[in-house]
Design an enzyme around this catalytic site. Structure first.
Site, PDB file in Angstrom:
ATOM      1  CG  ASN A  85     -27.729  -1.389  -5.241  1.00 23.04           C
ATOM      2  OD1 ASN A  85     -28.822  -1.911  -5.406  1.00 23.04           O
ATOM      3  ND2 ASN A  85     -26.980  -1.632  -4.167  1.00 23.04           N
ATOM      4  CE1 TYR A 149     -36.455   2.913  -1.751  1.00 30.83           C
ATOM      5  CE2 TYR A 149     -38.494   1.842  -2.442  1.00 30.83           C
ATOM      6  CZ  TYR A 149     -37.115   1.878  -2.381  1.00 30.83           C
ATOM      7  OH  TYR A 149     -36.387   0.863  -2.951  1.00 30.83           O
ATOM      8  CE  LYS A 153     -35.151   3.392  -4.947  1.00 28.67           C
ATOM      9  NZ  LYS A 153     -33.730   3.266  -5.342  1.00 28.67           N
ATOM     10  CB  ILE A 182     -34.811  -8.580  -3.057  1.00 30.07           C
ATOM     11  CG1 ILE A 182     -35.128  -7.849  -4.368  1.00 30.07           C
ATOM     12  CG2 ILE A 182     -33.677  -9.570  -3.262  1.00 30.07           C
ATOM     13  CD1 ILE A 182     -33.998  -6.953  -4.844  1.00 30.07           C
TER      14      ILE A 182
END
Length: 256
Positions: A85, A149, A153, A182
């Site tokens: 995570n 990033y 990913k 989120i």
């Protein structure tokens, strides 16, 4: 809904366990019977009472990763489930990229993740069973900024597929969850600059809102569990519809 016995007797390793999403994953897994091994970069981040065993290392420090792996295996054994995570980004556009930032974001979000995961995954394969879930991002599916990033990913998505294909016959499954935005502390620096940003953000999402950490944790728990026993190599967006299509085009062009 998952059962409170989904992970009874299972040891689950969660990296980034002290963060907003990590904390939600830890709580849900513990609620469903798991013994949770929490990993983060400081002991202060690992105070969650649901964590049974704690390991501190930094994904930007190879020596600390390499020291953590035998310590984890010695204390906690080969995990049944590994949830990768941990991750972070600040270089939000191409203009923000420098050589140092590119290196840091790739090291943290791809190289460090693989360095930590690889020996644990091989140990799981040697045992003959295991489930791995990676937290990736919608940025790996379409471009929403954060280019270094996003590249890291996208690499994680490819790495998960390689595990699924090459180690499936050794009893391993590997899947990816790609969250959209989120509402966690990761948004604090943006909100500090512009308190109205969340309102504008929600307009992009077909559900009219962003997801919360518990919704992402539910997807992680499903993929990690035996309820998903036939699923491997999947990349699952949990994004309130963001990657399904561009809603403002419908509103502003077709609906004008």
């Amino acid at each position: 809904m998952g059962s409170k016995a989904d992970f009874e007797g299972k040891t689950i390793v969660v990296t980034g366990a002290g963060g907003g999403l990590g904390s939600a994953i830890v709580a849900l897994m513990a609620e469903r019977g798991a013994r949770v091994v929490g990993c983060d970069q400081s002991t202060e981040a690992l105070t969650n009472p649901h964590i049974a065993s704690r390991h501190v290392f930094n994904l930007l420090d190879r020596a600390s990763i390499e020291a953590a792996i035998p310590a984890l295996l010695d204390r906690d054994g080969v995990p049944d489930i590994l949830i990768n995570n941990a991750g972070w980004t600040r270089a939000e556009t191409i203009d923000a990229l420098t050589t140092d930032r590119i290196e840091q974001e790739l090291d943290l979000n791809l190289t460090g993740v693989m360095t930590f995961a690889d020996p644990l995954i091989k140990a799981m394969a040697t045992r003959g069973s295991g489930s791995v879930v990676f937290i990736s991002s919608v940025n790996a599916i379409a471009h929403f900024g954060n280019p270094a990033y996003a590249a890291a990913k996208a690499g994680i998505n490819a790495y998960a597929k390689s595990i699924a294909v090459e180690l499936g016959r050794s009893g391993l499954r590997a899947n990816v969850v790609c969250p959209g935005s989120i509402r966690t502390a990761a948004w604090d620096h943006r909100l500090a600059k512009d308190p109205e940003i969340l309102g504008r953000l929600q307009r992009l999402y077909p559900l009219g809102r962003i997801v919360d950490a518990s919704e992402v944790a539910e997807a992680v728990a499903f993929l990690a569990s035996e309820r998903a026993s036939g699923i491997t190599g999947a990349v699952v967006p949990v994004d309130a519809g963001l990657t399904a299509g561009y809603l403002p085009f419908i509103d502003d062009i077709l609906g004008a």
